[in-house]
Write a protein that holds these residues in place. Structure first.
Motif, PDB file in Angstrom:
ATOM      1  N   ALA A 117      -3.176  -1.312  -8.516  1.00  0.00           N
ATOM      2  CA  ALA A 117      -2.502  -1.154  -6.783  1.00  0.00           C
ATOM      3  C   ALA A 117      -3.641  -2.259  -6.565  1.00  0.00           C
ATOM      4  N   ALA A 118      -4.472  -3.159  -7.243  1.00  0.00           N
ATOM      5  CA  ALA A 118      -5.478  -4.497  -6.966  1.00  0.00           C
ATOM      6  C   ALA A 118      -4.392  -5.203  -5.894  1.00  0.00           C
ATOM      7  N   GLU A 119      -3.589  -5.566  -7.040  1.00  0.00           N
ATOM      8  CA  GLU A 119      -2.156  -6.662  -7.030  1.00  0.00           C
ATOM      9  C   GLU A 119      -1.561  -6.372  -5.706  1.00  0.00           C
ATOM     10  N   ALA A 121      -2.172  -4.939  -3.231  1.00  0.00           N
ATOM     11  CA  ALA A 121      -3.180  -4.574  -2.185  1.00  0.00           C
ATOM     12  C   ALA A 121      -2.990  -6.126  -1.698  1.00  0.00           C
ATOM     13  N   ALA A 122      -3.009  -6.884  -2.580  1.00  0.00           N
ATOM     14  CA  ALA A 122      -2.967  -8.161  -2.393  1.00  0.00           C
ATOM     15  C   ALA A 122      -2.185  -8.509  -2.067  1.00  0.00           C
ATOM     16  N   LYS A 123      -1.143  -8.754  -2.226  1.00  0.00           N
ATOM     17  CA  LYS A 123       0.532  -8.295  -1.254  1.00  0.00           C
ATOM     18  C   LYS A 123       0.561  -8.356   0.329  1.00  0.00           C
ATOM     19  N   LYS A 124      -0.244  -7.010   0.392  1.00  0.00           N
ATOM     20  CA  LYS A 124       0.656  -6.616   0.915  1.00  0.00           C
ATOM     21  C   LYS A 124      -1.003  -6.941   2.586  1.00  0.00           C
ATOM     22  N   GLN A 125      -2.126  -6.795   1.740  1.00  0.00           N
ATOM     23  CA  GLN A 125      -3.374  -7.082   2.736  1.00  0.00           C
ATOM     24  C   GLN A 125      -3.541  -6.227   3.945  1.00  0.00           C
ATOM     25  N   GLY A 126      -4.004  -6.507   5.073  1.00  0.00           N
ATOM     26  CA  GLY A 126      -4.221  -5.745   5.875  1.00  0.00           C
ATOM     27  C   GLY A 126      -5.877  -4.902   5.989  1.00  0.00           C
ATOM     28  N   VAL A 127      -5.817  -3.700   6.928  1.00  0.00           N
ATOM     29  CA  VAL A 127      -7.042  -3.236   6.430  1.00  0.00           C
ATOM     30  C   VAL A 127      -7.049  -2.061   5.366  1.00  0.00           C
ATOM     31  N   ILE A 128      -7.874  -2.797   4.400  1.00  0.00           N
ATOM     32  CA  ILE A 128      -7.462  -2.226   3.006  1.00  0.00           C
ATOM     33  C   ILE A 128      -8.764  -0.592   2.734  1.00  0.00           C
ATOM     34  N   MET A 129      -8.675   0.523   3.278  1.00  0.00           N
ATOM     35  CA  MET A 129      -9.472   1.649   2.470  1.00  0.00           C
ATOM     36  C   MET A 129      -9.312   1.909   0.711  1.00  0.00           C
ATOM     37  N   SER A 138     -15.051  -3.180  -9.359  1.00  0.00           N
ATOM     38  CA  SER A 138     -14.638  -4.881  -9.265  1.00  0.00           C
ATOM     39  C   SER A 138     -13.344  -5.327  -9.360  1.00  0.00           C
ATOM     40  N   ILE A 139     -12.353  -4.260  -9.765  1.00  0.00           N
ATOM     41  CA  ILE A 139     -11.217  -4.499  -9.808  1.00  0.00           C
ATOM     42  C   ILE A 139     -10.521  -5.168  -8.551  1.00  0.00           C
ATOM     43  N   PHE A 140     -10.941  -4.243  -8.078  1.00  0.00           N
ATOM     44  CA  PHE A 140     -10.301  -4.940  -6.321  1.00  0.00           C
ATOM     45  C   PHE A 140     -11.202  -5.847  -5.925  1.00  0.00           C
ATOM     46  N   ALA A 141     -12.965  -6.269  -5.753  1.00  0.00           N
ATOM     47  CA  ALA A 141     -13.449  -6.871  -5.184  1.00  0.00           C
ATOM     48  C   ALA A 141     -12.795  -8.139  -5.821  1.00  0.00           C
ATOM     49  N   LYS A 142     -12.141  -8.414  -7.328  1.00  0.00           N
ATOM     50  CA  LYS A 142     -11.847  -9.788  -8.118  1.00  0.00           C
ATOM     51  C   LYS A 142     -10.302 -10.111  -7.123  1.00  0.00           C
ATOM     52  N   LYS A 143      -9.988  -9.040  -6.975  1.00  0.00           N
ATOM     53  CA  LYS A 143      -8.155  -9.627  -6.330  1.00  0.00           C
ATOM     54  C   LYS A 143      -8.016  -9.637  -4.497  1.00  0.00           C
ATOM     55  N   LEU A 144      -9.186  -9.044  -3.887  1.00  0.00           N
ATOM     56  CA  LEU A 144      -8.835  -8.510  -2.942  1.00  0.00           C
ATOM     57  C   LEU A 144     -10.029  -9.232  -2.095  1.00  0.00           C
ATOM     58  N   LEU A 145     -11.091  -9.450  -2.329  1.00  0.00           N
ATOM     59  CA  LEU A 145     -12.209 -10.242  -1.401  1.00  0.00           C
ATOM     60  C   LEU A 145     -11.992 -11.391  -1.215  1.00  0.00           C
ATOM     61  N   PRO A 148      -7.046 -14.398   3.076  1.00  0.00           N
ATOM     62  CA  PRO A 148      -6.670 -13.496   4.435  1.00  0.00           C
ATOM     63  C   PRO A 148      -6.669 -12.759   4.828  1.00  0.00           C
ATOM     64  N   ASN A 149      -6.534 -12.403   6.514  1.00  0.00           N
ATOM     65  CA  ASN A 149      -6.857 -11.023   6.904  1.00  0.00           C
ATOM     66  C   ASN A 149      -6.548 -10.198   6.715  1.00  0.00           C
ATOM     67  N   THR A 150      -7.639  -9.715   5.576  1.00  0.00           N
ATOM     68  CA  THR A 150      -7.955  -9.198   4.689  1.00  0.00           C
ATOM     69  C   THR A 150      -9.169  -8.355   4.530  1.00  0.00           C
ATOM     70  N   ARG A 151      -9.604  -6.918   5.303  1.00  0.00           N
ATOM     71  CA  ARG A 151     -10.730  -6.166   5.461  1.00  0.00           C
ATOM     72  C   ARG A 151     -10.792  -5.126   3.838  1.00  0.00           C
ATOM     73  N   VAL A 152     -11.383  -4.983   3.487  1.00  0.00           N
ATOM     74  CA  VAL A 152     -11.317  -3.953   2.313  1.00  0.00           C
ATOM     75  C   VAL A 152     -12.502  -2.927   2.836  1.00  0.00           C
ATOM     76  N   ILE A 153     -12.688  -1.563   2.622  1.00  0.00           N
ATOM     77  CA  ILE A 153     -13.367  -0.970   3.250  1.00  0.00           C
ATOM     78  C   ILE A 153     -13.391   0.143   2.026  1.00  0.00           C
ATOM     79  N   ALA A 154     -15.261   0.169   1.460  1.00  0.00           N
ATOM     80  CA  ALA A 154     -15.026   0.952   0.098  1.00  0.00           C
ATOM     81  C   ALA A 154     -16.487   2.632   0.265  1.00  0.00           C
TER      82      ALA A 154
END
Length: 259
Positions: A117-119, A121-129, A138-145, A148-154
């Motif tokens: 899922a993280a991989e 999402a990293a390709k799609k970027q955007g605003v991810i909830m 931590s899995i998502f933080a490592k891949k997504l934080l 560029p052009n990416t905001r992660v809402i937890a």
């Protein structure tokens, strides 16, 4: 005595249902909040995580006649420990699992792991909830934080340990939604719109896990969604109705011999 692995709202209801059927019940949970809710309902509680060895010892000490595993569909380790403990202690294992949600939204992609899922999402970027909880954050933080052009809402439960984990992983405060469900479709829509969400990541937690509401909200807003499938575990017989669990107990542990 019947030991019930609880912790979710439907598991608590099931434990009460088993108690009301005439059995002594000991419910096990891992948080003080869940323990307080169970005690308030009149249930005996064991608080704390249990290894397979610890659960086997608890079965022996309490002279339990069966274990009902009503843990979360994604609590893979808890279920495996319960199966191992019951085998070691020589008592029956019964699995209750909430019904899966039916997903018919064409913009849903199913994946088999958090990493997948993280991989994606990293390709799609955007605003991810993220509505996948704190355990795998931590899995998502490592891949997504930091992409560029990416905001992660937890979005997660408003617990101190969750907030500490967010701080440790360097999630900005404005990107944290600390809320306790239940979540309606309307509330989900409002949150998605507020943050301008373009991608939702969730788990197939079942109807009680409010997956239907999340996906319905995403569908109405045209938001792409990634759904993580449940772990594939060979439980044997699985029940999704409280009445079936009680019937199984009555066959395996007749009330005339339970203690």
């Amino acid at each position: 005595m019947i030991i019930v692995l609880a912790g979710t709202s439907d598991a608590r209801k099931l434990a009460l249902c088993i108690q009301q059927a005439g059995y002594d019940v000991l419910a096990t949970v891992v948080t003080e909040h869940a323990a307080d809710q169970l005690r308030a309902s009149g249930l005996a509680v064991h608080l704390g995580r249990l290894t397979s060895e610890q659960l086997a010892e608890l079965i022996r000490v309490k002279k339990a006649k069966a274990v009902v595993d009503a843990s979360h569909p994604f609590a893979e380790e808890a279920s495996k420990n319960a199966m191992q403990a019951t085998a070691e202690a020589g008592v029956p294992y019964i699995r209750y699992e909430r019904q899966a949600a039916h997903v018919a939204y064409e913009r849903v992609t199913f994946v088999d792991s958090y990493e997948e899922a993280a991989e994606l999402a990293a390709k799609k970027q955007g605003v991810i909830m993220l509505t996948t909880g704190s355990k795998t954050l931590s899995i998502f933080a490592k891949k997504l934080l930091g992409l560029p052009n990416t905001r992660v809402i937890a979005r997660m439960l408003p617990r101190k340990d969750n907030m500490e984990k967010c701080e440790e992983l360097k999630f900005p405060q404005e990107n944290i939604v600390a809320m306790q469900g239940p979540f309606t479709k309307e509330l989900d829509k409002a949150l998605f719109q507020h943050f301008g969400v373009t991608l939702l990541i969730t788990k197939e937690s079942g109807k009680v896990g409010f997956v239907d509401e999340k996906i319905a909200a995403a569908q109405e807003l045209g938001i792409e969604t990634i759904v993580i499938r449940r772990p594939s575990i060979q439980y044997g017989t699985v029940y999704s109705q409280f009445s079936d669990v009680v019937k199984a107990l009555q066959q395996i542990v007749p009330l005339s011999i339970h203690s």
